[in-house]
Design an enzyme around this catalytic site. Sequence first.
Site, PDB file in Angstrom:
ATOM      1  CE  LYS A  54      -3.734  -2.016   2.442  1.00 16.62           C
ATOM      2  NZ  LYS A  54      -4.270  -2.938   3.677  1.00 16.62           N
ATOM      3  CD  GLN A  98      -3.448  -4.437   7.218  1.00 14.43           C
ATOM      4  OE1 GLN A  98      -3.572  -3.627   5.588  1.00 14.43           O
ATOM      5  NE2 GLN A  98      -3.854  -5.675   5.211  1.00 14.43           N
ATOM      6  CG  ASP A 121      -9.944   0.103   5.206  1.00 17.20           C
ATOM      7  OD1 ASP A 121      -9.212  -0.040   3.673  1.00 17.20           O
ATOM      8  OD2 ASP A 121      -9.100  -0.229   6.504  1.00 17.20           O
TER       9      ASP A 121
HETATM   10  N1  GUN Z   1      -7.150  -7.350   6.180  1.00 20.22           N
HETATM   11  C1  GUN Z   1      -7.551  -7.673   5.022  1.00 20.22           C
HETATM   12  N2  GUN Z   1      -8.431  -6.997   3.943  1.00 20.22           N
HETATM   13  C2  GUN Z   1      -8.315  -5.378   4.663  1.00 20.22           C
HETATM   14  C3  GUN Z   1      -8.382  -4.329   3.926  1.00 20.22           C
HETATM   15  O1  GUN Z   1      -9.337  -3.912   2.992  1.00 20.22           O
HETATM   16  N3  GUN Z   1      -7.911  -2.955   4.740  1.00 20.22           N
HETATM   17  C4  GUN Z   1      -7.534  -3.253   5.892  1.00 20.22           C
HETATM   18  N4  GUN Z   1      -7.485  -1.908   6.961  1.00 20.22           N
HETATM   19  N5  GUN Z   1      -7.235  -4.733   6.197  1.00 20.22           N
HETATM   20  C5  GUN Z   1      -7.386  -5.468   6.055  1.00 20.22           C
END
Ligand code: GUN
Length: 292
Positions: A54, A98, A121
């Site tokens: 990311k 995350q 998110d």
């Molecule tokens: N863990 C798995 N998918 C995601 C996501 O889209 N965002 C976040 N913050 N954690 C994740």
Amino acid sequence: MAATIIDGKAVAARVRAEVADGVAAFIAAHGRAPGLVGIQVGDDPASELYQAGKARAADEVGMISRRVTLPGATTQAELDAIIDDLNADPGVDGMLVQLPVPDQLSEPLIANRIHPDKDVDGFSPISLGRLMRGEPGSVPCTPQGVMRLLREGGVPLEGAHAVVVGRSLIVGKPQSMLLLAAHCTVTIAHSRTRDLPALCRQADILVAAVGRPEMVRADWVRPGAAVIDVGINRTDDGLRGDVAFDDVAAVAGWLTPVPGGVGPTTIAYLLVNTLEAAWRRSGSDSYQGVHL
Ligand code: GUN
């Protein structure tokens, strides 16, 4: 019939190029780049990879990315204080924590703590409420990526029967709202749905988001249907989706691979959400609610 394979990497590259243009325009207008902060608690290797991916993607489109890595024993109060600082930081347009987080931390408390304007998110109650209402706001990234894959694949949406298998807050629920907004007739299925294969066979569009390797078999799929595989399952044989790819490819009209399908578009839409958050926070009327 052999399915058209929708290339998520190529679609994501186009989205990222669009975001890079948007970042340049934002910098020209505001004299600063959009800022994204990724918070990771603990040292889970998969989370580490996602966070690194990311941050790299954000840097590549000209954003300023920052990673905050906290010890696995971080308390909710400590995490709250860090989120509060980032909420107040004018250079931060978006942040995410995350998932999954260690047991002593609460996902709902985190989702409520992040300011909705910085919630890239799209997991906060305000963001999800805006999605339900059809108002502009952050929409979860994976479901947005799925919509883009369907559109780029040329899959007819209006009036189609979409079956979403999975009811998570990250994928199943917001996915259903986006498909509904695109005028699909939507059924949400899950582990307790009766005769799941028969229901899936009724789908024009089948979105599999359950986390069970290769659960969707060829006889679950109506010939010519679009099948979108959201699963990322680490098995002894390597990475597998929720769909038995080779078998289903012989029946479906469209199919996304794993890897190289939904995954790349998820990160691309995190960048879209960050850029849109930056425009929204700047009070610019150039921001449009583009997704609904
Ligand atoms: N863990 C798995 N998918 C995601 C996501 O889209 N965002 C976040 N913050 N954690 C994740």
